[in-house]
Design a protein around this motif. Structure first.
Motif, PDB file in Angstrom:
ATOM      1  N   TRP A  96       0.814  -1.341   0.075  1.00 31.07           N
ATOM      2  CA  TRP A  96      -0.088  -0.041   0.132  1.00 31.07           C
ATOM      3  C   TRP A  96       0.787   1.523   0.211  1.00 31.07           C
ATOM      4  N   ALA A  97       1.915   1.333   0.606  1.00 29.18           N
ATOM      5  CA  ALA A  97       2.735   2.405   0.652  1.00 29.18           C
ATOM      6  C   ALA A  97       3.464   2.567  -0.616  1.00 29.18           C
ATOM      7  N   ASN A  98       3.599   1.833  -1.445  1.00 30.52           N
ATOM      8  CA  ASN A  98       4.319   1.880  -2.905  1.00 30.52           C
ATOM      9  C   ASN A  98       3.439   1.774  -3.884  1.00 30.52           C
ATOM     10  N   CYS A  99       2.774   0.662  -4.084  1.00 33.29           N
ATOM     11  CA  CYS A  99       1.813   0.313  -5.161  1.00 33.29           C
ATOM     12  C   CYS A  99       0.332   0.814  -5.078  1.00 33.29           C
ATOM     13  N   SER A 109       1.725  -2.728 -15.606  1.00 34.43           N
ATOM     14  CA  SER A 109       2.918  -3.202 -15.706  1.00 34.43           C
ATOM     15  C   SER A 109       3.691  -2.233 -14.607  1.00 34.43           C
ATOM     16  N   GLN A 110       3.628  -1.245 -14.380  1.00 37.95           N
ATOM     17  CA  GLN A 110       4.382  -0.334 -13.571  1.00 37.95           C
ATOM     18  C   GLN A 110       4.078  -0.821 -12.122  1.00 37.95           C
ATOM     19  N   ARG A 111       2.780  -1.266 -11.944  1.00 36.81           N
ATOM     20  CA  ARG A 111       2.426  -1.651 -10.653  1.00 36.81           C
ATOM     21  C   ARG A 111       2.705  -2.746 -10.112  1.00 36.81           C
ATOM     22  N   LEU A 112       2.868  -3.805 -11.002  1.00 41.34           N
ATOM     23  CA  LEU A 112       3.359  -5.312 -10.852  1.00 41.34           C
ATOM     24  C   LEU A 112       4.649  -5.273 -10.741  1.00 41.34           C
ATOM     25  N   SER A 113       5.560  -4.289 -11.364  1.00 41.94           N
ATOM     26  CA  SER A 113       7.092  -3.919 -11.309  1.00 41.94           C
ATOM     27  C   SER A 113       7.432  -3.575  -9.776  1.00 41.94           C
ATOM     28  N   LEU A 114       6.709  -2.569  -9.507  1.00 41.40           N
ATOM     29  CA  LEU A 114       6.905  -1.760  -8.099  1.00 41.40           C
ATOM     30  C   LEU A 114       6.414  -2.746  -7.136  1.00 41.40           C
ATOM     31  N   MET A 115       5.392  -3.730  -7.210  1.00 44.25           N
ATOM     32  CA  MET A 115       5.056  -4.826  -6.307  1.00 44.25           C
ATOM     33  C   MET A 115       6.296  -5.858  -6.117  1.00 44.25           C
ATOM     34  N   LYS A 116       6.929  -6.227  -7.275  1.00 44.46           N
ATOM     35  CA  LYS A 116       7.954  -7.144  -7.132  1.00 44.46           C
ATOM     36  C   LYS A 116       9.158  -6.478  -6.541  1.00 44.46           C
ATOM     37  N   ARG A 117       9.622  -5.018  -6.869  1.00 46.30           N
ATOM     38  CA  ARG A 117      10.605  -4.726  -6.191  1.00 46.30           C
ATOM     39  C   ARG A 117      10.367  -4.101  -4.521  1.00 46.30           C
ATOM     40  N   ALA A 118       8.994  -4.042  -4.141  1.00 46.23           N
ATOM     41  CA  ALA A 118       8.712  -3.581  -2.752  1.00 46.23           C
ATOM     42  C   ALA A 118       8.311  -4.367  -1.756  1.00 46.23           C
ATOM     43  N   VAL A 119       7.716  -5.494  -2.504  1.00 46.84           N
ATOM     44  CA  VAL A 119       6.921  -6.831  -1.624  1.00 46.84           C
ATOM     45  C   VAL A 119       8.010  -7.961  -1.508  1.00 46.84           C
ATOM     46  N   LEU A 120       8.386  -8.234  -2.693  1.00 45.01           N
ATOM     47  CA  LEU A 120       9.132  -9.770  -2.741  1.00 45.01           C
ATOM     48  C   LEU A 120      10.349  -9.777  -1.829  1.00 45.01           C
ATOM     49  N   PRO A 121      10.993  -8.365  -1.605  1.00 43.90           N
ATOM     50  CA  PRO A 121      12.284  -8.475  -0.800  1.00 43.90           C
ATOM     51  C   PRO A 121      11.753  -8.878   0.744  1.00 43.90           C
ATOM     52  N   ILE A 122      10.672  -8.184   1.017  1.00 45.23           N
ATOM     53  CA  ILE A 122      10.255  -8.519   2.411  1.00 45.23           C
ATOM     54  C   ILE A 122      10.109 -10.022   2.721  1.00 45.23           C
ATOM     55  N   LEU A 123       9.154 -10.601   1.609  1.00 46.50           N
ATOM     56  CA  LEU A 123       8.924 -12.152   1.863  1.00 46.50           C
ATOM     57  C   LEU A 123      10.060 -12.905   1.663  1.00 46.50           C
ATOM     58  N   LEU A 124      11.010 -12.568   0.972  1.00 46.58           N
ATOM     59  CA  LEU A 124      12.354 -13.355   0.706  1.00 46.58           C
ATOM     60  C   LEU A 124      13.111 -13.277   2.093  1.00 46.58           C
ATOM     61  N   TYR A 125      13.081 -12.094   2.764  1.00 46.71           N
ATOM     62  CA  TYR A 125      13.876 -11.915   4.005  1.00 46.71           C
ATOM     63  C   TYR A 125      13.126 -12.694   5.165  1.00 46.71           C
ATOM     64  N   LYS A 126      12.016 -12.470   5.290  1.00 46.79           N
ATOM     65  CA  LYS A 126      11.390 -13.032   6.319  1.00 46.79           C
ATOM     66  C   LYS A 126      11.075 -14.360   6.319  1.00 46.79           C
ATOM     67  N   ALA A 127      10.803 -14.947   5.350  1.00 45.30           N
ATOM     68  CA  ALA A 127      10.582 -16.468   5.072  1.00 45.30           C
ATOM     69  C   ALA A 127      11.728 -17.265   5.065  1.00 45.30           C
ATOM     70  N   SER A 128      13.129 -16.541   4.918  1.00 45.67           N
ATOM     71  CA  SER A 128      14.537 -17.353   5.004  1.00 45.67           C
ATOM     72  C   SER A 128      14.704 -18.378   5.952  1.00 45.67           C
ATOM     73  N   PRO A 129      14.231 -17.941   7.274  1.00 44.24           N
ATOM     74  CA  PRO A 129      14.476 -19.181   8.189  1.00 44.24           C
ATOM     75  C   PRO A 129      13.472 -20.347   8.293  1.00 44.24           C
ATOM     76  N   TRP A 130      12.467 -19.963   7.647  1.00 46.97           N
ATOM     77  CA  TRP A 130      11.170 -21.115   7.698  1.00 46.97           C
ATOM     78  C   TRP A 130      11.408 -22.218   6.937  1.00 46.97           C
ATOM     79  N   PRO A 131      10.999 -23.524   7.487  1.00 48.78           N
ATOM     80  CA  PRO A 131      11.022 -24.604   6.988  1.00 48.78           C
ATOM     81  C   PRO A 131       9.917 -24.697   5.701  1.00 48.78           C
TER      82      PRO A 131
END
Length: 157
Positions: A96-99, A109-131
Protein backbone atom coordinates in the motif's frame (compact mmCIF):
# COMPACT_ATOMS: atom_id res chain seq x y z
CA UNK A 1 36.51 10.50 21.15
CA UNK A 2 35.40 6.97 20.33
CA UNK A 3 31.84 5.92 21.04
CA UNK A 4 30.75 2.30 20.91
CA UNK A 5 27.77 0.30 22.01
CA UNK A 6 26.59 -3.29 21.96
CA UNK A 7 23.23 -4.14 20.44
CA UNK A 8 21.37 -7.36 19.66
CA UNK A 9 23.06 -9.89 21.91
CA UNK A 10 21.59 -13.40 21.66
CA UNK A 11 22.85 -16.73 22.83
CA UNK A 12 21.87 -20.38 22.63
CA UNK A 13 22.50 -22.66 25.59
CA UNK A 14 21.53 -26.14 26.81
CA UNK A 15 19.28 -24.57 29.46
CA UNK A 16 17.76 -21.21 30.37
CA UNK A 17 19.91 -21.03 33.50
CA UNK A 18 23.10 -21.54 31.52
CA UNK A 19 22.01 -19.02 28.92
CA UNK A 20 21.26 -16.40 31.57
CA UNK A 21 24.60 -17.14 33.27
CA UNK A 22 26.43 -16.48 29.98
CA UNK A 23 24.53 -13.25 29.39
CA UNK A 24 25.13 -12.02 32.93
CA UNK A 25 28.83 -12.81 32.57
CA UNK A 26 28.88 -10.82 29.33
CA UNK A 27 26.97 -7.97 30.97
CA UNK A 28 29.54 -7.88 33.78
CA UNK A 29 32.26 -7.56 31.13
CA UNK A 30 30.30 -4.72 29.48
CA UNK A 31 29.94 -2.93 32.81
CA UNK A 32 33.57 -3.40 33.86
CA UNK A 33 35.10 -2.41 30.53
CA UNK A 34 32.60 -0.05 28.95
CA UNK A 35 30.20 1.04 31.70
CA UNK A 36 27.20 -0.45 29.87
CA UNK A 37 24.44 -2.86 30.86
CA UNK A 38 21.35 -4.46 29.32
CA UNK A 39 18.10 -2.52 29.49
CA UNK A 40 15.40 -4.27 31.51
CA UNK A 41 13.18 -4.31 28.40
CA UNK A 42 15.90 -6.23 26.52
CA UNK A 43 16.13 -9.12 28.96
CA UNK A 44 14.22 -12.15 27.71
CA UNK A 45 14.45 -15.91 27.99
CA UNK A 46 12.77 -18.22 25.51
CA UNK A 47 13.06 -21.84 26.65
CA UNK A 48 12.03 -24.60 24.26
CA UNK A 49 8.35 -25.43 24.67
CA UNK A 50 7.98 -28.56 26.78
CA UNK A 51 11.69 -28.54 27.67
CA UNK A 52 13.20 -28.69 31.16
CA UNK A 53 13.01 -24.90 31.57
CA UNK A 54 9.53 -24.42 30.08
CA UNK A 55 8.25 -23.41 33.55
CA UNK A 56 10.98 -20.73 33.88
CA UNK A 57 10.10 -17.87 36.25
CA UNK A 58 12.33 -14.85 36.81
CA UNK A 59 11.57 -11.17 37.34
CA UNK A 60 14.93 -10.10 35.97
CA UNK A 61 14.80 -12.40 32.94
CA UNK A 62 11.12 -12.86 31.96
CA UNK A 63 10.07 -15.86 29.88
CA UNK A 64 8.61 -15.22 26.41
CA UNK A 65 7.04 -17.66 23.95
CA UNK A 66 8.27 -15.72 20.91
CA UNK A 67 10.50 -12.79 20.15
CA UNK A 68 11.66 -10.70 17.23
CA UNK A 69 15.36 -11.02 16.48
CA UNK A 70 16.66 -8.86 13.64
CA UNK A 71 13.31 -8.93 11.86
CA UNK A 72 12.69 -12.66 12.32
CA UNK A 73 9.88 -13.72 14.63
CA UNK A 74 11.01 -16.86 16.47
CA UNK A 75 8.64 -19.06 18.48
CA UNK A 76 9.57 -21.40 21.32
CA UNK A 77 7.90 -24.34 19.56
CA UNK A 78 9.38 -23.70 16.11
CA UNK A 79 5.95 -22.81 14.69
CA UNK A 80 5.96 -20.21 11.91
CA UNK A 81 2.30 -19.09 11.93
CA UNK A 82 2.99 -15.91 13.94
CA UNK A 83 5.98 -15.16 11.73
CA UNK A 84 3.82 -15.60 8.62
CA UNK A 85 1.14 -13.25 10.01
CA UNK A 86 3.82 -10.61 10.68
CA UNK A 87 5.36 -11.11 7.24
CA UNK A 88 1.94 -10.64 5.59
CA UNK A 89 1.42 -7.40 7.52
CA UNK A 90 4.82 -6.12 6.41
CA UNK A 91 4.17 -7.14 2.81
CA UNK A 92 0.81 -5.38 2.71
CA UNK A 93 2.30 -2.26 4.33
CA UNK A 94 4.91 -2.18 1.58
CA UNK A 95 2.28 -2.86 -1.06
CA UNK A 96 0.00 0.00 0.00
CA UNK A 97 2.88 2.40 0.65
CA UNK A 98 4.23 1.82 -2.85
CA UNK A 99 1.76 0.23 -5.25
CA UNK A 100 -1.45 1.39 -3.61
CA UNK A 101 -0.86 5.13 -3.64
CA UNK A 102 0.50 5.11 -7.20
CA UNK A 103 -2.32 2.94 -8.57
CA UNK A 104 -4.35 5.76 -10.08
CA UNK A 105 -1.49 7.18 -12.16
CA UNK A 106 0.56 4.12 -13.09
CA UNK A 107 0.07 1.34 -15.61
CA UNK A 108 -0.57 -2.27 -14.61
CA UNK A 109 2.95 -3.14 -15.74
CA UNK A 110 4.42 -0.40 -13.51
CA UNK A 111 2.31 -1.49 -10.53
CA UNK A 112 3.36 -5.14 -10.92
CA UNK A 113 7.01 -4.14 -11.29
CA UNK A 114 6.79 -1.93 -8.21
CA UNK A 115 5.10 -4.74 -6.29
CA UNK A 116 7.97 -7.06 -7.21
CA UNK A 117 10.55 -4.51 -6.01
CA UNK A 118 8.71 -3.49 -2.82
CA UNK A 119 7.01 -6.67 -1.60
CA UNK A 120 9.10 -9.62 -2.77
CA UNK A 121 12.26 -8.64 -0.84
CA UNK A 122 10.24 -8.56 2.41
CA UNK A 123 8.89 -12.05 1.78
CA UNK A 124 12.32 -13.42 0.83
CA UNK A 125 13.95 -11.94 3.94
CA UNK A 126 11.28 -12.87 6.47
CA UNK A 127 10.66 -16.37 5.08
CA UNK A 128 14.33 -17.34 4.79
CA UNK A 129 14.52 -19.19 8.16
CA UNK A 130 11.19 -21.00 7.77
CA UNK A 131 11.01 -24.68 6.89
CA UNK A 132 9.39 -25.25 3.49
CA UNK A 133 5.92 -26.77 3.64
CA UNK A 134 3.18 -27.19 1.06
CA UNK A 135 0.65 -25.35 3.22
CA UNK A 136 2.96 -22.34 3.69
CA UNK A 137 3.70 -22.23 -0.05
CA UNK A 138 -0.06 -22.35 -0.71
CA UNK A 139 -0.52 -19.41 1.71
CA UNK A 140 2.19 -17.43 -0.09
CA UNK A 141 0.61 -18.20 -3.49
CA UNK A 142 -2.77 -17.01 -2.20
CA UNK A 143 -1.33 -13.71 -0.96
CA UNK A 144 0.42 -13.22 -4.29
CA UNK A 145 -2.84 -13.78 -6.19
CA UNK A 146 -4.64 -11.28 -3.96
CA UNK A 147 -1.94 -8.63 -4.44
CA UNK A 148 -1.78 -9.16 -8.20
CA UNK A 149 -5.57 -8.97 -8.40
CA UNK A 150 -5.44 -5.73 -6.42
CA UNK A 151 -2.84 -4.33 -8.79
CA UNK A 152 -5.07 -5.37 -11.71
CA UNK A 153 -8.07 -3.92 -9.87
CA UNK A 154 -9.85 -7.27 -9.97
CA UNK A 155 -11.74 -9.12 -7.27
CA UNK A 156 -10.53 -12.57 -6.31
CA UNK A 157 -12.80 -15.21 -4.84
Amino acid sequence: LLATYVDNVYNVAPSARQGVAMLEDFEQHLMTNWGQCFKDSSRKVMPIKGGPDSKWVSRKWPKVDEFNALGFLTACNGETSSAWREAKKSMWRAYWANCGKKSSTSSVSQRLSLMKRAVLPILLYKASPWPVSKSRLDDIDRQQRIMVASALRERIQ
